[in-house]
Design an enzyme around this catalytic site. Structure first.
Site, mmCIF file in Angstrom:
data_model
loop_
_atom_site.group_PDB
_atom_site.id
_atom_site.type_symbol
_atom_site.label_atom_id
_atom_site.label_comp_id
_atom_site.label_asym_id
_atom_site.label_seq_id
_atom_site.Cartn_x
_atom_site.Cartn_y
_atom_site.Cartn_z
ATOM 1 N N SER A 1 0.827 -1.210 0.000
ATOM 2 C CA SER A 1 0.000 0.000 0.000
ATOM 3 C C SER A 1 0.863 1.261 0.000
ATOM 4 C CB SER A 1 -0.900 0.031 1.233
ATOM 5 O OG SER A 1 -1.703 -1.113 1.287
HETATM 6 N N1 SAH Z 1 -0.154 -5.435 4.118
HETATM 7 C C1 SAH Z 1 0.514 -5.658 2.863
HETATM 8 C C2 SAH Z 1 -0.402 -5.328 1.694
HETATM 9 C C3 SAH Z 1 -0.547 -6.474 0.808
HETATM 10 S S1 SAH Z 1 -1.848 -6.406 -0.356
HETATM 11 C C4 SAH Z 1 1.845 -4.949 2.785
HETATM 12 O O1 SAH Z 1 2.148 -4.156 3.692
HETATM 13 O O2 SAH Z 1 2.585 -5.198 1.857
HETATM 14 C C5 SAH Z 1 -3.007 -7.501 0.405
HETATM 15 C C6 SAH Z 1 -2.580 -8.909 0.609
HETATM 16 O O3 SAH Z 1 -3.692 -9.629 1.111
HETATM 17 C C7 SAH Z 1 -2.120 -9.650 -0.643
HETATM 18 O O4 SAH Z 1 -0.809 -10.114 -0.459
HETATM 19 C C8 SAH Z 1 -3.112 -10.806 -0.757
HETATM 20 O O5 SAH Z 1 -2.532 -12.000 -1.248
HETATM 21 C C9 SAH Z 1 -3.577 -10.963 0.678
HETATM 22 N N2 SAH Z 1 -4.875 -11.645 0.870
HETATM 23 C C10 SAH Z 1 -5.996 -11.555 0.099
HETATM 24 N N3 SAH Z 1 -6.973 -12.322 0.601
HETATM 25 C C11 SAH Z 1 -6.462 -12.920 1.721
HETATM 26 C C12 SAH Z 1 -6.998 -13.835 2.685
HETATM 27 N N4 SAH Z 1 -8.240 -14.327 2.604
HETATM 28 N N5 SAH Z 1 -6.196 -14.223 3.714
HETATM 29 C C13 SAH Z 1 -4.922 -13.744 3.828
HETATM 30 N N6 SAH Z 1 -4.368 -12.900 2.936
HETATM 31 C C14 SAH Z 1 -5.131 -12.475 1.900
#
Ligand code: SAH
Length: 233
Positions: free
Chosen positions: A83
């Protein structure tokens, strides 16, 4: 004696400029905090300090590290993104993290948001559904010494039952609705931040609070997050 002092000063100067050159990322972080985060109204000292401390360039691919402090999300592979720094700061401030807290994150991705939280709170648990991302983020967090973060590969819909309840929950993928197990695993008085809405459109960043057993929700701002996927998608 005088000679020794001059020599000493020269060594100091040399080291001083070396460390400045080596830490140009610290200057980029300071600028990021001033121009992107403080300027948009984030005031919580712990959040600002954490944003200035976490070395965001380690959480993106080497080819993108020069862009790590830009005012935008960046790709982290597997169709996912880290993000925008401001959004990370906003989500951190809004859950009111305290040193004694235990926080759950859903969507570890690069591990960056977990690191920011881990600068402030005692324990961070984070779940990632894409296995290679879970592995990479766990590796980066370990290498950088964040030993108060535990990363698990799995579907975050169900939360992390044996570590519950949590003082706060930070969901970083857009869900169509708030997963009931996450509400259950939120402590009384706890706060959850979660983007809710269709993955194809703009979503609403919602604050969920549990007070006297009641759940209150409030929309804070429109956002765009990658979709919350399910293990059987
Ligand atoms: N917090 C992260 C942002 C990653 S984007 C950072 O600081 O980099 C959101 C992430 O959520 C993605 O990697 C995606 O694979 C994950 N995601 C989506 N659905 C999910 C679920 N049901 N359980 C765990 N992770 C999930």
């Amino acid at each position: 004696m005088a000679k020794l002092c001059i020599f000493g000063m020269a060594v100091l100067c040399l080291f001083g400029s070396w460390s400045l050159a080596g830490d140009s990322n610290a200057a980029l972080r300071e600028r990021m905090v001033d121009q992107q985060i403080k300027a948009r109204g984030i005031t919580d000292e712990a959040t600002l300090k954490a944003m200035a401390a976490v070395e965001r360039h380690h959480f993106v691919d080497g080819r993108l590290s020069a862009r790590a402090y830009e005012d935008r999300p960046l790709p982290i592979g597997h169709g996912q993104t880290i993000s925008q720094p401001y959004i990370v700061a906003f989500m951190t401030e809004i859950v009111k993290p305290k040193p004694e807290h235990r926080v759950l994150e859903i969507g570890a991705g690069s591990g960056y948001q977990a690191a920011v939280l881990a600068e402030i709170v005692d324990e961070v648990y984070t779940i990632e559904i894409v296995e290679p991302l879970a592995e990479t983020s766990a590796g980066v967090l370990q290498r950088l010494g964040y030993d108060n973060v535990e990363v698990r590969h799995g579907d975050g819909y169900y939360g992390w039952e044996d570590k519950a309840p949590f003082d706060s929950i930070v969901v970083t993928a857009a869900a169509e609705y708030i997963p009931p197990p996450l509400i259950e695993q939120l402590k009384e008085g706890g706060r959850m931040i979660i983007p809710v809405g269709s993955p194809l459109r703009t979503q609403q960043l919602m604050l969920v609070e549990k007070r006297d057993g009641e759940v209150q929700t409030r929309s804070l701002m429109p956002v765009r997050f990658v979709p919350f996927t399910r293990a059987d998608d």
